[in-house]
Design a protein around this motif. Sequence first.
Motif, mmCIF file in Angstrom:
data_model
loop_
_atom_site.group_PDB
_atom_site.id
_atom_site.type_symbol
_atom_site.label_atom_id
_atom_site.label_comp_id
_atom_site.label_asym_id
_atom_site.label_seq_id
_atom_site.Cartn_x
_atom_site.Cartn_y
_atom_site.Cartn_z
ATOM 1 N N HIS A 42 0.866 -1.186 0.000
ATOM 2 C CA HIS A 42 0.000 0.000 0.000
ATOM 3 C C HIS A 42 0.899 1.232 0.000
ATOM 4 O O HIS A 42 1.371 1.683 1.031
ATOM 5 N N LEU A 43 1.127 1.775 -1.198
ATOM 6 C CA LEU A 43 2.040 2.905 -1.357
ATOM 7 C C LEU A 43 1.268 4.167 -1.707
ATOM 8 O O LEU A 43 0.189 4.116 -2.292
ATOM 9 N N VAL A 44 1.847 5.308 -1.366
ATOM 10 C CA VAL A 44 1.233 6.597 -1.660
ATOM 11 C C VAL A 44 1.545 6.969 -3.110
ATOM 12 O O VAL A 44 2.706 7.024 -3.506
ATOM 13 N N THR A 45 0.508 7.215 -3.910
ATOM 14 C CA THR A 45 0.705 7.621 -5.301
ATOM 15 C C THR A 45 0.378 9.110 -5.450
ATOM 16 O O THR A 45 -0.080 9.768 -4.514
ATOM 17 N N ALA A 46 0.592 9.615 -6.659
ATOM 18 C CA ALA A 46 0.258 11.010 -6.942
ATOM 19 C C ALA A 46 -1.216 11.180 -7.278
ATOM 20 O O ALA A 46 -1.672 12.291 -7.550
ATOM 21 N N LEU A 47 -1.980 10.083 -7.274
ATOM 22 C CA LEU A 47 -3.405 10.145 -7.599
ATOM 23 C C LEU A 47 -4.179 10.735 -6.426
ATOM 24 O O LEU A 47 -4.220 10.160 -5.350
ATOM 25 N N THR A 48 -4.777 11.893 -6.645
ATOM 26 C CA THR A 48 -5.535 12.543 -5.574
ATOM 27 C C THR A 48 -6.990 12.778 -5.958
ATOM 28 O O THR A 48 -7.803 13.082 -5.108
ATOM 29 N N GLY A 49 -7.319 12.654 -7.229
ATOM 30 C CA GLY A 49 -8.676 12.901 -7.692
ATOM 31 C C GLY A 49 -9.589 11.722 -7.419
ATOM 32 O O GLY A 49 -9.205 10.743 -6.765
ATOM 33 N N PRO A 50 -10.810 11.797 -7.937
ATOM 34 C CA PRO A 50 -11.758 10.691 -7.754
ATOM 35 C C PRO A 50 -11.265 9.422 -8.436
ATOM 36 O O PRO A 50 -10.511 9.474 -9.416
ATOM 37 N N ILE A 51 -11.684 8.295 -7.904
ATOM 38 C CA ILE A 51 -11.281 7.005 -8.463
ATOM 39 C C ILE A 51 -12.003 6.773 -9.784
ATOM 40 O O ILE A 51 -13.228 6.948 -9.878
ATOM 41 N N SER A 52 -11.246 6.399 -10.808
ATOM 42 C CA SER A 52 -11.843 6.169 -12.121
ATOM 43 C C SER A 52 -12.677 4.892 -12.109
ATOM 44 O O SER A 52 -12.555 4.046 -11.209
ATOM 45 N N PHE A 60 -2.113 2.277 -5.347
ATOM 46 C CA PHE A 60 -0.993 1.633 -6.027
ATOM 47 C C PHE A 60 -1.374 0.224 -6.491
ATOM 48 O O PHE A 60 -0.696 -0.353 -7.337
ATOM 49 N N TYR A 61 -2.465 -0.312 -5.943
ATOM 50 C CA TYR A 61 -2.854 -1.686 -6.274
ATOM 51 C C TYR A 61 -3.064 -1.858 -7.776
ATOM 52 O O TYR A 61 -2.640 -2.859 -8.362
ATOM 53 N N MET A 62 -3.730 -0.892 -8.402
ATOM 54 C CA MET A 62 -3.976 -0.972 -9.841
ATOM 55 C C MET A 62 -2.658 -1.072 -10.613
ATOM 56 O O MET A 62 -2.541 -1.849 -11.561
ATOM 57 N N TYR A 63 -1.659 -0.310 -10.192
ATOM 58 C CA TYR A 63 -0.362 -0.374 -10.872
ATOM 59 C C TYR A 63 0.303 -1.728 -10.643
ATOM 60 O O TYR A 63 0.970 -2.261 -11.531
ATOM 61 N N GLY A 64 0.107 -2.284 -9.442
ATOM 62 C CA GLY A 64 0.632 -3.617 -9.170
ATOM 63 C C GLY A 64 -0.020 -4.677 -10.041
ATOM 64 O O GLY A 64 0.625 -5.635 -10.480
ATOM 65 N N VAL A 65 -1.314 -4.513 -10.321
ATOM 66 C CA VAL A 65 -2.017 -5.448 -11.203
ATOM 67 C C VAL A 65 -1.459 -5.346 -12.628
ATOM 68 O O VAL A 65 -1.149 -6.358 -13.267
ATOM 69 N N VAL A 110 0.073 6.463 -24.676
ATOM 70 C CA VAL A 110 -0.822 6.586 -23.517
ATOM 71 C C VAL A 110 -0.366 7.808 -22.722
ATOM 72 O O VAL A 110 0.696 7.782 -22.096
ATOM 73 N N PRO A 111 -1.126 8.902 -22.769
ATOM 74 C CA PRO A 111 -0.722 10.086 -21.994
ATOM 75 C C PRO A 111 -0.831 9.811 -20.504
ATOM 76 O O PRO A 111 -1.550 8.908 -20.081
ATOM 77 N N THR A 112 -0.113 10.576 -19.715
ATOM 78 C CA THR A 112 -0.184 10.399 -18.262
ATOM 79 C C THR A 112 -0.908 11.574 -17.626
ATOM 80 O O THR A 112 -0.693 12.727 -18.001
ATOM 81 N N ILE A 113 -1.774 11.279 -16.673
ATOM 82 C CA ILE A 113 -2.490 12.340 -15.945
ATOM 83 C C ILE A 113 -1.746 12.731 -14.672
ATOM 84 O O ILE A 113 -2.170 13.650 -13.971
#
Length: 429
Positions: free
Chosen positions: A4-14, A401-406, A330-333
């Motif tokens: 469980h790592l801290v990512t730069a994702l702060t917005g709503p979950i897609s 970070f789980y999604m990135y791990g998948v 694939v652009p990055t947000i």
Amino acid sequence: MVPHLVTALTGPISELEQRILESVPAVERWFRLEWMEHTPPFYSSVDVRNAGYKVAPVDTNLFPGGWNNLSPEMLPLAVQAAMAAIEKICPEARNLLLIPENHTRNNFYLANVVQLRRIFQAAGLNVRIGSINPEITEDTLVRLPGGEELLLEPVIRSKYRLGLKNFDPCTILLNNDLSAGTPGILEDIHEQFLLPPLHAGWSVRRKSHHFKAYEEVAKRFGKMLGIDPWLINPVFGHAGNVSFAQGQGIEALQETVHTVLGKIRRKYKEYGIAEKPFVAIKADNGTYGMGVMMVQDAAELASINRRTKNKMSVIKDGQQLSDLLIQEGVPTIETIQGATAEPVVYMMDRYVVGGFYRTHASKGADENLNAPGATFLPLAFEPEHILDAQGHPTEPLPNRFYMYGVIGRLAMLAASYELEQTNPEAEVY
């Protein structure tokens, strides 16, 4: 599982991320069944891009450097995974010979070698560094800026074994991606475990083969999860016998670019995506972000400048570039402190052991970040207990970070398919 790592994702979950997070038991069972049938690469790293509407791997490295960019808190995870991987291959292992790349003057790379040595020493192995660089003919002590030292020793070859003076390892770990070809000193080793195998090197491996395997994995995973596999899979094509310097094969390359862009446009229309699609044209073999350019229209290839032609002619170790992967851009947000960012996921055996962000302050969301000027920011572990203003524990945050791990593990699974297909010792029926 995935740390469980801290990512730069702060917005709503897609919607895609939510679907994955809701399906953790099914996802983990799916992977568990896959690893019963397939052998994961010994270690790997995967560059991931999150466009919001899709998340996909854009590169998979089977000889990952950059272990020094992981935070110190991730070391125990890497050590546990190393122990599991070694016990599975050679339970009685005592000595490990680590063979690095030949560029001995790159202190950032050598810091990575130091970290790998630290991981495997903590896993209970005697680790020494053996160089196959022809210029290393005697023991060479390298002092790094941080005060650490690395002793590079010339590798000694006997009939079927590799070793060092007074050091006979049962396991050899390559951290050399063999871009310049497979040196004879590494061939015909029958009495030791060579990890990863030689056919994982860029002298054999092709990115187009990898993403063909990934396409199959994405379809199977997408069916299990009930999602369109395009949401996790970049469209790609391949072009061979291309020479930018001589203008050879450009028309065929343009046709492939046009075809890939057409497929992306249809998906953009289906999902109501207003952005202009682009493709990354990459060397089909090789690393370090060399031989990469971005194109929005096939017509651009008819008028590229001399600088770009030179960049697209030679890759690592002076190899001539002729085979190309044309991959959906694939652009990055994600951004960190104003710099464009993309996560890199690190794995050993079948376990995610950590990751970091590659960032670039002068590159845009649709550009290659693996370029001079990139910086690397370690990811921190999410605090276990967070208190609200009244001092009460808050609800645990979702593991973003789980999604990135998948995605990293899907790419790792594709690499296992790929290695099975290119294994020269595999039985043919």
